[in-house]
Design a protein around this motif. Structure first.
Motif, mmCIF file in Angstrom:
data_model
loop_
_atom_site.group_PDB
_atom_site.id
_atom_site.type_symbol
_atom_site.label_atom_id
_atom_site.label_comp_id
_atom_site.label_asym_id
_atom_site.label_seq_id
_atom_site.Cartn_x
_atom_site.Cartn_y
_atom_site.Cartn_z
ATOM 1 N N LEU A 237 16.058 9.091 -80.753
ATOM 2 C CA LEU A 237 16.857 8.270 -81.614
ATOM 3 C C LEU A 237 17.910 9.100 -82.806
ATOM 4 C CD1 LEU A 237 13.676 6.417 -83.028
ATOM 5 C CD2 LEU A 237 15.116 5.869 -81.558
ATOM 6 N N ASP A 238 17.895 10.043 -82.565
ATOM 7 C CA ASP A 238 19.063 11.267 -83.244
ATOM 8 C C ASP A 238 20.526 11.317 -83.270
ATOM 9 O OD1 ASP A 238 17.037 11.469 -85.627
ATOM 10 O OD2 ASP A 238 16.344 13.134 -84.574
ATOM 11 N N GLU A 239 21.050 10.676 -83.948
ATOM 12 C CA GLU A 239 22.682 10.267 -83.721
ATOM 13 C C GLU A 239 23.499 12.438 -83.703
ATOM 14 O OE1 GLU A 239 24.567 6.842 -84.193
ATOM 15 O OE2 GLU A 239 24.976 7.914 -85.537
ATOM 16 N N TYR A 240 24.272 12.446 -82.978
ATOM 17 C CA TYR A 240 24.483 14.329 -83.450
ATOM 18 C C TYR A 240 26.436 14.223 -83.422
ATOM 19 C CZ TYR A 240 25.071 14.936 -78.073
ATOM 20 O OH TYR A 240 25.226 15.099 -77.048
ATOM 21 N N GLU A 241 26.493 12.859 -82.347
ATOM 22 C CA GLU A 241 28.251 12.989 -82.473
ATOM 23 C C GLU A 241 27.779 11.019 -82.504
ATOM 24 O OE1 GLU A 241 30.191 15.232 -79.550
ATOM 25 O OE2 GLU A 241 31.490 13.769 -79.457
ATOM 26 N N VAL A 242 29.597 10.673 -83.267
ATOM 27 C CA VAL A 242 29.844 9.785 -83.013
ATOM 28 C C VAL A 242 31.517 8.977 -82.691
ATOM 29 C CG1 VAL A 242 30.330 7.307 -83.786
ATOM 30 C CG2 VAL A 242 28.041 8.635 -84.120
ATOM 31 N N GLY A 243 31.664 8.328 -81.750
ATOM 32 C CA GLY A 243 33.487 7.873 -81.755
ATOM 33 C C GLY A 243 33.486 6.451 -81.001
ATOM 34 N N TRP A 261 32.706 12.019 -85.666
ATOM 35 C CA TRP A 261 31.641 12.719 -86.633
ATOM 36 C C TRP A 261 31.251 13.340 -85.487
ATOM 37 C CZ3 TRP A 261 26.755 12.610 -86.466
ATOM 38 C CH2 TRP A 261 25.634 12.838 -86.989
ATOM 39 N N LYS A 262 30.896 14.587 -86.443
ATOM 40 C CA LYS A 262 29.772 15.400 -85.552
ATOM 41 C C LYS A 262 28.736 15.893 -86.285
ATOM 42 C CE LYS A 262 32.763 17.235 -81.782
ATOM 43 N NZ LYS A 262 33.120 18.481 -81.019
ATOM 44 N N SER A 263 27.393 16.391 -86.023
ATOM 45 C CA SER A 263 26.218 16.248 -87.455
ATOM 46 C C SER A 263 26.332 17.544 -88.221
ATOM 47 C CB SER A 263 25.278 16.731 -86.369
ATOM 48 O OG SER A 263 25.619 17.703 -85.304
ATOM 49 N N ALA A 264 27.773 18.430 -87.613
ATOM 50 C CA ALA A 264 28.044 19.356 -88.217
ATOM 51 C C ALA A 264 28.960 19.170 -89.594
ATOM 52 C CB ALA A 264 28.865 20.523 -88.136
ATOM 53 N N ASP A 265 29.438 18.279 -89.294
ATOM 54 C CA ASP A 265 30.608 17.482 -90.728
ATOM 55 C C ASP A 265 29.697 17.167 -92.001
ATOM 56 O OD1 ASP A 265 31.943 18.221 -87.971
ATOM 57 O OD2 ASP A 265 32.089 15.999 -87.993
ATOM 58 N N GLY A 266 28.655 17.212 -92.034
ATOM 59 C CA GLY A 266 27.918 16.224 -92.713
ATOM 60 C C GLY A 266 27.893 14.825 -92.777
ATOM 61 N N ALA A 267 28.117 14.644 -94.159
ATOM 62 C CA ALA A 267 28.111 12.687 -94.147
ATOM 63 C C ALA A 267 29.150 11.998 -93.002
ATOM 64 C CB ALA A 267 28.559 12.247 -95.599
ATOM 65 N N LYS A 268 28.638 10.733 -92.710
ATOM 66 C CA LYS A 268 29.400 10.443 -91.923
ATOM 67 C C LYS A 268 30.202 9.205 -92.212
ATOM 68 C CE LYS A 268 25.313 10.041 -88.354
ATOM 69 N NZ LYS A 268 24.600 8.613 -87.939
ATOM 70 N N PRO A 269 31.407 8.995 -92.087
ATOM 71 C CA PRO A 269 32.833 8.290 -92.265
ATOM 72 C C PRO A 269 32.349 6.618 -91.917
ATOM 73 C CG PRO A 269 33.270 9.186 -89.899
ATOM 74 C CD PRO A 269 32.144 10.123 -90.874
ATOM 75 N N LEU A 270 33.332 5.871 -92.463
ATOM 76 C CA LEU A 270 33.087 4.490 -92.203
ATOM 77 C C LEU A 270 32.909 4.000 -90.417
ATOM 78 C CD1 LEU A 270 33.125 1.404 -92.887
ATOM 79 C CD2 LEU A 270 35.416 1.379 -92.902
ATOM 80 N N ILE A 271 32.209 3.891 -89.706
ATOM 81 C CA ILE A 271 32.701 3.752 -88.253
ATOM 82 C C ILE A 271 31.681 2.185 -87.939
ATOM 83 C CG2 ILE A 271 31.267 4.184 -86.116
ATOM 84 C CD1 ILE A 271 29.943 7.014 -87.864
ATOM 85 N N LEU A 272 32.337 1.265 -87.098
ATOM 86 C CA LEU A 272 32.378 0.341 -86.229
ATOM 87 C C LEU A 272 31.045 0.169 -86.012
ATOM 88 C CD1 LEU A 272 35.991 -0.537 -85.799
ATOM 89 C CD2 LEU A 272 34.955 -0.694 -87.899
ATOM 90 N N ARG A 273 29.898 -0.508 -86.359
ATOM 91 C CA ARG A 273 28.531 -1.016 -86.398
ATOM 92 C C ARG A 273 28.379 -2.289 -85.761
ATOM 93 N NH1 ARG A 273 26.325 4.714 -84.839
ATOM 94 N NH2 ARG A 273 26.808 5.701 -87.100
#
Length: 440
Positions: A237-243, A261-273
């Motif tokens: 269930l864990d996200e490690y990359e979003v785009g 975003w990638k898991s090494a980036d820290g906090a996630k930015p605003l993402i359309l969900r």
């Protein structure tokens, strides 16, 4: 040797019983009811198909009085003096028995949309199936978007006959616009699946990186552009990359547009969900709203703005809806839509921490604005220790002024308290109809 083989074949044919036909119908309207389970006293399980039929050919159940417990997730029969809910009858080979079930839900079950054996019980009784088999055995969480003269349907992890997680880069299909000719069972959704060179259903989001690719927030634009948010997944269930990704008509796949975003980036930015809807605000500006169920982000309604995160804006989530008794209903996931018949925005969502099912109780509410507040929260569908998540209102399947809505969601034993998976139905999409005049 040949005579022995022939004797065996003839003997088997002679002893094969013609099935008894069980018809399960809604007592109120006579519609066939899919997903009703009959359990014998020695625990054989029989489940009605999209025709509302069950074929019983077990020799020990024929030609004597038998009892079946009846279970139907909101459809059932009255309890007897001992508190049992069931029916008793004598089944005959080649015979027929009709069970009228009472509907406790406001929503009416129309049938299963995906998976294998949609009409399997009817086939055992000699009834030709309304659709051919697709090669899909199970699939998770639907996204849809109109594109051209078709509807694009996309699912997450998908089971095929050869392996439980045979497709983990999202499967997809198209249908004509408004593909259902009627809005009562039996239903048959004419999917045209994207397939590989061997004719098997295939993944359509081969985004680089290990693990599954899940898509969300899929949206189409006037020039047949189609985009979505992608997530790469590890550890179930864990996200490690979003785009973001865009549909490529040449390869008939989604390809990466921008990594957000990638898991090494820290906090996630605003993402359309979630599920997008279109809205013109009081000032006359057109927006795309994204939420699951209620909008939490927006961007101007054009392809270039969608591609540019600099145009995206965060929205504050509204207060949770309340039931008629004042109880707060915490949403898990769902969708919203404008409803021309009610002249209001409507929502269908799964309740978080619901009862009797933890993530299987479905609620309806209304609002004058897509931003809330949401009122008249009414439970319209319940499940007995089973999950029904990620429901989506399917406005593209119905006429704009229809006095009812259709919604579908994923029916699965996941996240419930270890129920036995329902044969054929588990991990598939089921479609419901809600007549709006019945909602108080």
């Amino acid at each position: 040797m040949l005579r022995s083989a022939l004797f065996i074949i003839l003997s088997c044919t002679a002893f094969a019983a013609e099935p008894c036909r069980i018809e399960i119908v809604d007592k109120q309207n006579g519609w066939p009811v899919p997903l009703v389970e009959l359990r014998s006293v020695h625990d054989t399980i029989h489940v009605s198909d999209n025709l509302g039929l069950i074929a019983i050919d077990e020799p020990e159940l024929l030609n004597q009085e038998v009892y079946f417990a009846v279970r139907g997730h909101g459809y059932g029969v009255p309890k007897d003096g001992f508190g049992y809910q069931g029916v008793r009858t004598t089944l005959k080979s080649g015979g027929k028995f009709r069970i009228e079930v009472e509907r406790q839900n406001l929503a009416k079950r129309l049938g299963r949309l995906t998976g294998a054996g949609l009409f399997a019980e009817g086939e055992k009784l000699g009834i030709p199936p309304l659709l051919p088999e697709t090669g899909v055995f199970g699939c998770d969480s639907v996204l849809t978007a109109p594109i051209g003269d078709k509807i694009f349907h996309l699912w997450g992890d998908t089971m095929i006959p050869g392996y439980p997680l045979g497709i983990y880069t999202s499967s997809a299909a198209t249908t004509p616009r408004q593909p259902l000719k009627k809005f009562e069972p039996p239903i048959a959704m004419p999917y045209t699946h994207f397939r590989d060179d061997k004719g098997r259903p295939r993944g359509v989001a081969p985004i680089p990186g290990s693990g599954p690719t899940w898509l969300g927030a899929m949206v189409s634009f006037p020039d047949n552009q189609l985009g979505a948010t992608y997530s790469k997944i590890s550890n179930h269930l864990d996200e490690y990359e979003v785009g973001t990704c865009i549909w490529d008509p040449a390869t008939r796949n989604f390809t990466t547009h921008k990594t957000l975003w990638k898991s090494a980036d820290g906090a996630k930015p605003l993402i359309l969900r979630g599920h997008p809807v279109r809205w013109k605000d009081p000032a006359g500006k057109n927006w795309l709203l994204f939420g699951d169920p209620f909008p939490t982000a927006r961007c101007p309604d054009d392809f270039e703005s969608w591609k540019n995160p600099g145009t995206w804006e965060k929205l504050d989530a509204p207060d949770n809806p309340r039931a008629s008794d004042g109880a707060e209903i915490e949403p898990h996931r769902g969708s919203i839509a404008w409803n021309a018949y009610r002249k209001r925005w409507v929502t269908i969502f799964t309740q978080n921490h619901g009862k009797p099912s933890f993530i299987g109780e479905i609620w309806y509410a209304e609002s004058e604005s897509p931003l809330g507040p949401w009122e008249k929260a009414t439970k319209v569908l319940t499940h007995d220790n089973y999950t029904f998540y990620n429901p989506r209102i399917q406005t593209d399947l119905t006429p704009a002024d229809a006095p009812f809505i259709l919604f579908e969601g994923t029916y699965t034993a996941e996240f419930a308290n270890k129920p036995p998976p329902t044969p054929r139905y588990n991990y598939n999409q089921i479609l419901y109809r809600l007549d709006l005049d019945e909602v108080k």
